[in-house]
Design an enzyme around this catalytic site. Structure first.
Site, mmCIF file in Angstrom:
data_model
loop_
_atom_site.group_PDB
_atom_site.id
_atom_site.type_symbol
_atom_site.label_atom_id
_atom_site.label_comp_id
_atom_site.label_asym_id
_atom_site.label_seq_id
_atom_site.Cartn_x
_atom_site.Cartn_y
_atom_site.Cartn_z
ATOM 1 C CG ASN A 1 -2.153 -0.850 0.906
ATOM 2 O OD1 ASN A 1 -2.870 -0.599 -0.054
ATOM 3 N ND2 ASN A 1 -2.374 -1.880 1.702
ATOM 4 C CB ILE B 1 1.926 -11.838 3.584
ATOM 5 C CG1 ILE B 1 2.139 -10.891 4.774
ATOM 6 C CG2 ILE B 1 3.250 -12.326 3.036
ATOM 7 C CD1 ILE B 1 2.649 -11.599 6.026
ATOM 8 C CG ASP B 2 -0.576 -7.415 5.410
ATOM 9 O OD1 ASP B 2 -0.287 -8.438 6.057
ATOM 10 O OD2 ASP B 2 -0.056 -6.311 5.620
ATOM 11 N NE ARG C 1 -0.552 -26.824 27.739
ATOM 12 C CZ ARG C 1 0.758 -27.042 27.721
ATOM 13 N NH1 ARG C 1 1.378 -27.130 26.566
ATOM 14 N NH2 ARG C 1 1.422 -27.184 28.838
ATOM 15 C CG HIS D 1 -0.467 -4.148 12.404
ATOM 16 N ND1 HIS D 1 -0.688 -4.277 13.740
ATOM 17 C CD2 HIS D 1 0.867 -4.306 12.233
ATOM 18 C CE1 HIS D 1 0.449 -4.505 14.365
ATOM 19 N NE2 HIS D 1 1.411 -4.538 13.469
ATOM 20 C CD GLU E 1 0.767 -8.041 12.765
ATOM 21 O OE1 GLU E 1 1.733 -8.123 13.541
ATOM 22 O OE2 GLU E 1 0.901 -7.848 11.538
HETATM 23 O O1 F6P Z 1 2.777 -5.570 5.407
HETATM 24 C C1 F6P Z 1 3.290 -6.831 5.592
HETATM 25 C C2 F6P Z 1 3.546 -7.104 7.048
HETATM 26 O O2 F6P Z 1 4.142 -8.373 7.141
HETATM 27 C C3 F6P Z 1 2.348 -7.007 7.974
HETATM 28 O O3 F6P Z 1 1.510 -8.112 7.935
HETATM 29 C C4 F6P Z 1 3.023 -6.808 9.305
HETATM 30 O O4 F6P Z 1 2.135 -6.201 10.219
HETATM 31 C C5 F6P Z 1 4.179 -5.936 8.961
HETATM 32 O O5 F6P Z 1 4.467 -6.167 7.597
HETATM 33 C C6 F6P Z 1 5.423 -6.163 9.763
HETATM 34 O O6 F6P Z 1 6.345 -5.182 9.440
HETATM 35 P P1 F6P Z 1 7.904 -5.255 9.673
HETATM 36 O O7 F6P Z 1 8.477 -6.222 8.689
HETATM 37 O O8 F6P Z 1 8.379 -3.877 9.412
HETATM 38 O O9 F6P Z 1 8.122 -5.730 11.078
#
Ligand code: F6P
Length: 359
Positions: free
Chosen positions: A114, A137-138, A173, A182, A233
């Site tokens: 993005n 991957i998002d 468990r 995010h 997350e």
């Molecule tokens: O945008 C891809 C991503 O892997 C998200 O899913 C994740 O929140 C973020 O990047 C992690 O960012 P960084 O690699 O800067 O820790």
């Protein structure tokens, strides 16, 4: 001589190299020796600092299955792009335009998510010839049904859930598997369904912890000794989601746990008395070889990008829509996010088999 620059920007993912390979093969196939491909090092940072190398055809051989990016990558936040650095006094936009001009590029190919697309669109508005491919991957880039890297990450996250399933069963468990994402829950949603999660929590559907606990208790009551939760997350409780923007940010920043999954685990354990554990695969989800599907779509995206350059059709992202690779204007892509819609048929189907979203 045709001169093409290529860069990978933002968080890496599987399929970057196979996309670059598809592009290079398409260009060499058409132009033969009459094309020069310049690899810009570490994304926009290399474009700003004038760091690049002239690639050779052999650089693109044997990289179809290689994870990461042969060009390197970095995060250059879009918000900072027009800010002049106090220390270096560098005008980043002017510097990028200068590198493009110095290299006498006919086109810059950008592979990114993005933020990368906002900057790509800005450069296009500044008069550069830019084409792009949707990476993350998002799976949250607007204008394309799917981004590359997504399916490989789903495979990995699903494998993690599969492995956790066996240990969760043995110990009776509750387990939370925290997937990346995010703002968008696509990865958690797909891996959660594929891995047979009982509860899926995604940023788009704020959860009520009481509902989550009810689901776990109901499973125990029905004789099931374990429960699996797939949690993004960026999952957020209803209480926090309803706060005004500033207060919401503060609440998230001041959370006393390493991540949201640990808070949910604590709440479940307290309410049910059942041992609850958290697994965070993290960047593991972005690593390793692209799966067959990502190799397939990146090769097509790369070939389509090469065709845009051949046709001198600039200012577009190659998108996948209904199985076809089509150009979508960068101006339409930039600044929008593709989140999981509330009325998604995927959610409807998941709910119809009893998966709880905590809502
Ligand atoms: O945008 C891809 C991503 O892997 C998200 O899913 C994740 O929140 C973020 O990047 C992690 O960012 P960084 O690699 O800067 O820790």
């Amino acid at each position: 001589m045709k001169r093409v620059g290529v860069l990978t920007s933002g968080g890496d993912c599987q399929g970057l190299n196979s996309a670059i390979r598809g592009l290079a093969k398409g260009l060499y196939e058409y132009y033969g020796k009459k094309v020069e491909i310049y690899g810009i090092i570490d994304g926009y940072r290399g474009l700003i600092n004038g760091e690049y190398r002239l690639m050779k055809p052999e650089d693109f051989s044997g990289i179809l299955t290689r994870g990461g990016t042969i060009l390197g990558t970095s995060r250059q936040p879009f918000k900072q792009m027009r800010v002049i650095d106090d220390e270096t006094n560098v005008d980043k936009v002017a510097a990028m335009k200068k590198t493009y001009k110095d290299l006498k590029l006919d086109c810059l190919v950008v592979l990114g998510g993005n933020g990368t697309h906002k900057s790509a669109n800005m450069l296009a508005e500044e008069g550069l010839h830019v084409v792009s491919m949707p990476k993350t991957i998002d799976n949250d880039i607007w204008g394309t049904d799917i981004t590359f890297g997504f399916q490989s990450a789903v495979d990995i996250a699903t494998h993690v859930i599969d492995c956790i399933h066996t240990t969760a069963t043995s110990h009776g468990r509750v387990f939370i598997i925290e997937c990346m994402g995010h703002k968008a829950g696509w990865l958690t949603l797909h891996a959660g369904i594929a891995g047979g999660a009982d509860v899926i929590l995604i940023p788009e559907i704020p959860y009520d912890i009481k509902k989550v606990i009810e689901t776990v208790k109901a499973r125990t009551k029905s004789g099931k000794t374990f429960s699996i939760l797939a949690v993004a997350e960026g999952a957020i409780s209803k209480d926090i989601a309803e706060l005004p923007k500033k207060k919401k940010k503060e609440a998230i920043a001041n959370m006393m746990y390493p991540s949201i999954s640990y808070k949910i685990a604590h709440e479940i354990e307290e309410a049910t008395g059942q041992e609850t554990r958290v697994t965070v695969p993290g960047h593991f989800q972005r690593g390793g070889s692209p799966d067959a599907y990502d190799r397939f779509i990146t090769t097509r995206f790369g070939a389509a990008c090469a065709q845009l350059i051949i046709d001198e059709k600039y200012g577009f992202m190659t998108a996948m829509i209904n199985g076809e690779v089509v150009p979508v204007p960068l101006s339409e892509v930039a600044g929008k996010l593709k989140c999981v819609p509330a009325d998604s048929p995927i959610i409807r189907d998941a709910k119809s088999i009893g998966i709880s979203f905590g809502d």
